[in-house]
Design a protein around this motif. Structure first.
Motif, short mmCIF file in Angstrom:
data_model
loop_
_atom_site.label_atom_id
_atom_site.label_comp_id
_atom_site.label_asym_id
_atom_site.label_seq_id
_atom_site.Cartn_x
_atom_site.Cartn_y
_atom_site.Cartn_z
N ILE A 26 0.84 -1.20 0.00
CA ILE A 26 0.00 0.00 0.00
C ILE A 26 0.87 1.25 0.00
CG2 ILE A 26 -1.64 1.34 1.39
CD1 ILE A 26 -2.76 -1.39 2.37
N TYR A 27 1.93 1.22 0.83
CA TYR A 27 2.83 2.37 0.93
C TYR A 27 3.47 2.68 -0.43
CZ TYR A 27 6.28 5.43 3.26
OH TYR A 27 7.05 6.50 3.68
N LYS A 28 3.93 1.65 -1.12
CA LYS A 28 4.57 1.86 -2.42
C LYS A 28 3.61 2.46 -3.45
CE LYS A 28 8.37 -1.47 -2.72
NZ LYS A 28 8.86 -2.71 -3.39
N SER A 29 2.33 2.19 -3.27
CA SER A 29 1.35 2.65 -4.27
C SER A 29 1.03 4.13 -4.16
CB SER A 29 0.06 1.84 -4.17
OG SER A 29 -0.73 2.24 -3.06
N ILE A 30 1.34 4.76 -3.01
CA ILE A 30 0.92 6.15 -2.83
C ILE A 30 1.61 7.11 -3.80
CG2 ILE A 30 0.44 5.74 -0.38
CD1 ILE A 30 2.84 7.59 0.23
N GLN A 31 2.78 6.71 -4.30
CA GLN A 31 3.52 7.59 -5.22
C GLN A 31 2.81 7.71 -6.58
OE1 GLN A 31 7.35 5.61 -6.43
NE2 GLN A 31 6.50 3.91 -5.24
N PHE A 32 1.76 6.90 -6.80
CA PHE A 32 1.07 6.91 -8.09
C PHE A 32 -0.36 7.44 -7.99
CE2 PHE A 32 4.04 3.25 -8.21
CZ PHE A 32 4.92 3.76 -9.14
#
Length: 282
Positions: free
Chosen positions: A183-189
């Motif tokens: 989930i954390y990695k997805s916030i950049q998109f």
């Protein structure tokens, strides 16, 4: 129209205007719980920086990223890690371990790695004349805003709101640290206007927005396309999915649930997350 029912234990006959079956009652309770989470998700929240993945975060695996995002939900307005908003003193290692669901030894190992990568720093704070050891998260990665807050003037146009109650509840309900790292990695998109996962999240012209393909997301996540697709379809909390997968023609569009992650200022329009709420009532 009232109906008569017999209590099988006492033999008494009672009239009931309406009733639910066991399955209906379970669905109703899940729906009510989802509504409660949605109501709570409006506040509080922490801003998590979208561009932070260019730095020390790239040295963490998905599980460690999950621990770091969870830790962010415990910061106060000075980025000090505390048990809750009303706590006067910083969290002890034992309390952090309980919050992360790991042993004190694992907590020390993780915190040392975070400190080495300058994700956190430690300092002493004075509270009511007593000195306490405190953990602070670098404002390069997250911050909270409020009247008189230390980071009240910090820009939020490249940050995502992570709703504290929602993420902590999701973890309590069984989301694993590696799931939270995903989930954390997805916030950049996350796109500002639509909450879609896109390749150019700062683009305001909807005609120029490029949705992120499943293959591109899988590459960033360090997972196979199949594993990534499975994550998107399985991650949920309080009977709501974390992501929505929408098929438009041959294209797959991925959307983050705004009850957990949201970019725009102010409260979000309920229609933005309508599909998640509708699904939660099943």
């Amino acid at each position: 129209m009232a109906q008569e029912f017999m209590n099988v234990e006492t033999g008494d006959v009672v009239k009931i205007a309406s009733y639910r079956t066991e399955a209906q009652q379970e669905a109703y309770q899940k729906h009510q719980k989802a509504k409660a989470v949605i109501k709570k998700s409006g506040s509080p929240f922490v801003f998590s920086e979208m561009e932070a993945f260019k730095g020390g975060l790239s040295m963490l695996n998905n599980k460690e990223l999950g621990y770091f995002l969870l830790l962010q939900t415990y910061v106060d307005y000075k980025n000090m890690v505390k048990a809750n908003a009303d706590a006067k003193t910083p969290m002890k290692t034992k309390e952090i371990a309980e919050a992360l669901g790991v042993t004190a030894q694992t907590t020390n190992t993780v915190l040392k790695k975070f400190e080495k990568l300058s994700l956190i720093y430690r300092d002493k704070v004075e509270v009511a004349g007593k000195s306490y050891k405190a953990v602070f998260i670098s404002s390069d990665y997250c911050f909270r805003k409020g009247v008189g807050a230390e980071y009240s003037n910090k820009k939020t146009d490249k940050a995502v709101k992570v709703f504290i109650n929602s993420l902590q509840e999701a973890f309590k309900e069984g989301l694993q640290p590696a799931d939270i790292g995903f989930i954390y990695k997805s916030i950049q998109f996350i796109h500002y206007e639509t909450n879609l996962l896109v390749a150019n999240p700062t683009e305001r012209d909807l005609h120029q927005v490029q949705t992120l393909s499943l293959e591109a997301l899988a590459e960033v996540m360090g997972l196979s396309v199949e594993e990534t697709s499975r994550k998107l379809g399985n991650l949920q909390w309080t009977n709501m999915y974390v992501y929505g997968k929408i098929r438009v023609g041959r294209e797959l569009i991925i959307k983050a649930n705004p009850n957990l992650l949201y970019r725009k200022a102010g409260e979000f329009d309920e229609t933005l997350g309508a599909e998640f709420v509708v699904n939660s009532s099943k």
